[in-house]
Write a protein that holds these residues in place. Structure first.
Motif, mmCIF file in Angstrom:
data_model
loop_
_atom_site.group_PDB
_atom_site.id
_atom_site.type_symbol
_atom_site.label_atom_id
_atom_site.label_comp_id
_atom_site.label_asym_id
_atom_site.label_seq_id
_atom_site.Cartn_x
_atom_site.Cartn_y
_atom_site.Cartn_z
ATOM 1 N N ILE A 1 44.161 27.406 56.292
ATOM 2 C CA ILE A 1 43.945 27.468 54.851
ATOM 3 C C ILE A 1 45.160 26.815 54.203
ATOM 4 O O ILE A 1 46.290 27.265 54.398
ATOM 5 C CB ILE A 1 43.783 28.911 54.358
ATOM 6 C CG1 ILE A 1 42.531 29.540 54.969
ATOM 7 C CG2 ILE A 1 43.725 28.964 52.840
ATOM 8 C CD1 ILE A 1 42.368 31.004 54.663
ATOM 9 N N VAL A 2 44.931 25.757 53.469
ATOM 10 C CA VAL A 2 46.005 25.026 52.806
ATOM 11 C C VAL A 2 46.134 25.542 51.377
ATOM 12 O O VAL A 2 45.142 25.744 50.687
ATOM 13 C CB VAL A 2 45.722 23.508 52.812
ATOM 14 C CG1 VAL A 2 46.794 22.748 52.061
ATOM 15 C CG2 VAL A 2 45.598 22.995 54.234
ATOM 16 N N ILE A 3 47.385 25.748 50.963
ATOM 17 C CA ILE A 3 47.665 26.311 49.646
ATOM 18 C C ILE A 3 48.599 25.367 48.897
ATOM 19 O O ILE A 3 49.615 24.926 49.435
ATOM 20 C CB ILE A 3 48.353 27.687 49.767
ATOM 21 C CG1 ILE A 3 47.542 28.603 50.671
ATOM 22 C CG2 ILE A 3 48.565 28.311 48.396
ATOM 23 C CD1 ILE A 3 48.356 29.657 51.338
ATOM 24 N N ASP A 4 48.257 25.078 47.669
ATOM 25 C CA ASP A 4 49.110 24.289 46.784
ATOM 26 C C ASP A 4 48.921 24.849 45.384
ATOM 27 O O ASP A 4 47.958 24.521 44.711
ATOM 28 C CB ASP A 4 48.729 22.804 46.850
ATOM 29 C CG ASP A 4 49.744 21.912 46.169
ATOM 30 O OD1 ASP A 4 50.902 22.349 45.989
ATOM 31 O OD2 ASP A 4 49.382 20.777 45.807
ATOM 32 N N GLU A 5 49.820 25.753 44.993
ATOM 33 C CA GLU A 5 49.642 26.505 43.750
ATOM 34 C C GLU A 5 50.894 26.481 42.884
ATOM 35 O O GLU A 5 52.013 26.527 43.392
ATOM 36 C CB GLU A 5 49.347 27.978 44.058
ATOM 37 C CG GLU A 5 48.058 28.230 44.753
ATOM 38 C CD GLU A 5 46.866 28.283 43.828
ATOM 39 O OE1 GLU A 5 47.041 28.617 42.645
ATOM 40 O OE2 GLU A 5 45.766 27.972 44.300
ATOM 41 N N VAL A 6 50.683 26.441 41.585
ATOM 42 C CA VAL A 6 51.754 26.637 40.624
ATOM 43 C C VAL A 6 51.878 28.142 40.411
ATOM 44 O O VAL A 6 50.879 28.826 40.218
ATOM 45 C CB VAL A 6 51.435 25.926 39.293
ATOM 46 C CG1 VAL A 6 52.485 26.251 38.245
ATOM 47 C CG2 VAL A 6 51.312 24.424 39.508
ATOM 48 N N LEU A 7 53.108 28.655 40.478
ATOM 49 C CA LEU A 7 53.337 30.096 40.362
ATOM 50 C C LEU A 7 53.953 30.443 39.025
ATOM 51 O O LEU A 7 54.745 29.672 38.479
ATOM 52 C CB LEU A 7 54.285 30.573 41.466
ATOM 53 C CG LEU A 7 53.875 30.311 42.901
ATOM 54 C CD1 LEU A 7 54.977 30.744 43.843
ATOM 55 C CD2 LEU A 7 52.593 31.046 43.224
ATOM 56 N N GLU A 8 53.594 31.612 38.531
ATOM 57 C CA GLU A 8 54.202 32.146 37.322
ATOM 58 C C GLU A 8 54.570 33.601 37.586
ATOM 59 O O GLU A 8 53.782 34.343 38.163
ATOM 60 C CB GLU A 8 53.246 32.050 36.135
ATOM 61 C CG GLU A 8 52.992 30.629 35.693
ATOM 62 C CD GLU A 8 52.148 30.562 34.432
ATOM 63 O OE1 GLU A 8 52.120 31.559 33.671
ATOM 64 O OE2 GLU A 8 51.535 29.509 34.230
ATOM 65 N N PHE A 9 55.764 33.968 37.169
ATOM 66 C CA PHE A 9 56.233 35.340 37.308
ATOM 67 C C PHE A 9 56.548 35.871 35.920
ATOM 68 O O PHE A 9 57.126 35.171 35.086
ATOM 69 C CB PHE A 9 57.491 35.406 38.192
ATOM 70 C CG PHE A 9 57.230 35.034 39.619
ATOM 71 C CD1 PHE A 9 56.733 35.967 40.505
ATOM 72 C CD2 PHE A 9 57.474 33.747 40.079
ATOM 73 C CE1 PHE A 9 56.485 35.637 41.841
ATOM 74 C CE2 PHE A 9 57.233 33.403 41.398
ATOM 75 C CZ PHE A 9 56.741 34.355 42.279
ATOM 76 N N SER A 10 56.193 37.124 35.675
ATOM 77 C CA SER A 10 56.457 37.721 34.368
ATOM 78 C C SER A 10 57.957 37.963 34.203
ATOM 79 O O SER A 10 58.703 38.083 35.172
ATOM 80 C CB SER A 10 55.696 39.046 34.226
ATOM 81 O OG SER A 10 56.243 40.009 35.091
ATOM 82 N N ASN A 11 58.382 38.038 32.946
ATOM 83 C CA ASN A 11 59.795 38.278 32.642
ATOM 84 C C ASN A 11 60.263 39.633 33.146
ATOM 85 O O ASN A 11 61.461 39.854 33.318
ATOM 86 C CB ASN A 11 60.035 38.156 31.139
ATOM 87 C CG ASN A 11 59.895 36.724 30.663
ATOM 88 O OD1 ASN A 11 59.937 35.780 31.453
ATOM 89 N ND2 ASN A 11 59.709 36.553 29.371
ATOM 90 N N ASP A 12 59.340 40.556 33.379
ATOM 91 C CA ASP A 12 59.701 41.873 33.919
ATOM 92 C C ASP A 12 60.401 41.740 35.267
ATOM 93 O O ASP A 12 61.249 42.563 35.617
ATOM 94 C CB ASP A 12 58.462 42.749 34.095
ATOM 95 C CG ASP A 12 57.762 43.046 32.785
ATOM 96 O OD1 ASP A 12 58.335 42.759 31.712
ATOM 97 O OD2 ASP A 12 56.639 43.566 32.824
ATOM 98 N N ARG A 13 60.048 40.731 36.031
ATOM 99 C CA ARG A 13 60.650 40.532 37.350
ATOM 100 C C ARG A 13 62.122 40.124 37.270
ATOM 101 O O ARG A 13 62.859 40.299 38.224
ATOM 102 C CB ARG A 13 59.894 39.457 38.120
ATOM 103 C CG ARG A 13 58.531 39.898 38.548
ATOM 104 C CD ARG A 13 58.309 39.437 39.949
ATOM 105 N NE ARG A 13 56.977 39.765 40.379
ATOM 106 C CZ ARG A 13 56.725 40.434 41.467
ATOM 107 N NH1 ARG A 13 57.694 40.828 42.247
ATOM 108 N NH2 ARG A 13 55.493 40.692 41.809
ATOM 109 N N PHE A 14 62.555 39.578 36.141
ATOM 110 C CA PHE A 14 63.924 39.084 36.020
ATOM 111 C C PHE A 14 64.932 40.203 35.804
ATOM 112 O O PHE A 14 66.133 39.996 35.951
ATOM 113 C CB PHE A 14 64.040 38.077 34.875
ATOM 114 C CG PHE A 14 63.094 36.900 34.984
ATOM 115 C CD1 PHE A 14 62.528 36.515 36.187
ATOM 116 C CD2 PHE A 14 62.762 36.173 33.863
ATOM 117 C CE1 PHE A 14 61.660 35.435 36.279
ATOM 118 C CE2 PHE A 14 61.898 35.083 33.935
ATOM 119 C CZ PHE A 14 61.350 34.722 35.146
ATOM 120 N N VAL A 15 64.452 41.382 35.438
ATOM 121 C CA VAL A 15 65.342 42.517 35.195
ATOM 122 C C VAL A 15 66.119 42.832 36.476
ATOM 123 O O VAL A 15 65.551 42.950 37.551
ATOM 124 C CB VAL A 15 64.540 43.757 34.725
ATOM 125 C CG1 VAL A 15 65.448 44.975 34.592
ATOM 126 C CG2 VAL A 15 63.819 43.460 33.427
ATOM 127 N N GLY A 16 67.440 42.945 36.338
ATOM 128 C CA GLY A 16 68.288 43.248 37.486
ATOM 129 C C GLY A 16 68.698 42.020 38.276
ATOM 130 O O GLY A 16 69.367 42.132 39.295
#
Length: 122
Positions: free
Chosen positions: A16-31
């Motif tokens: 299975i080949v994967i080529d994806e643009v990822l987005e992470f919420s700002n909540d993950r940046f805490v710490g």
């Protein structure tokens, strides 16, 4: 990011080949020292190995916006993280590894951890 492994499990596909643009919420940046993530792309693949285990391999690339050590101004830091991880359908429950649930593999947390190890110390 959830990957449907059904075609690998029943043997219709070898990869299975994967080529994806990822987005992470700002909540993950805490710490963390990350202020923003830009242009995060995961390119990779999942294959089923002959011993019944699976292998996820790929590359995460993108730009982290981090504070400068002296001025605290935003600084763009380009990064690239390559990895290869083996896992099985019936993994050890004590391990914090990738887990297949109903032929689906959620790799979001795994990708996030690989981004975090790319944060420079200075």
């Amino acid at each position: 990011m959830n990957i449907d492994l059904t075609k690998l499990v029943i043997g219709n596909e070898d990869e299975i080949v994967i080529d994806e643009v990822l987005e992470f919420s700002n909540d993950r940046f805490v710490g963390t020292s990350i202020r923003e993530l830009k242009d995060i792309v995961f390119s990779g693949s999942v294959v089923k190995l002959y011993d019944g285990t699976y292998q996820l391999s790929g590359t995460i690339t993108g730009v982290m916006v981090l504070p400068d050590d002296i001025t605290l101004d935003d600084v763009d830091y380009s990064f690239k993280s390559e990895f290869e991880e083996k896992f099985s359908e019936f993994g050890d429950s004590e391990e914090k590894s990738l887990e297949i649930v109903k032929n689906r593999l959620d790799i979001t947390e795994f990708l996030w951890q690989n981004i975090l190890v790319e944060i420079p110390l200075k």
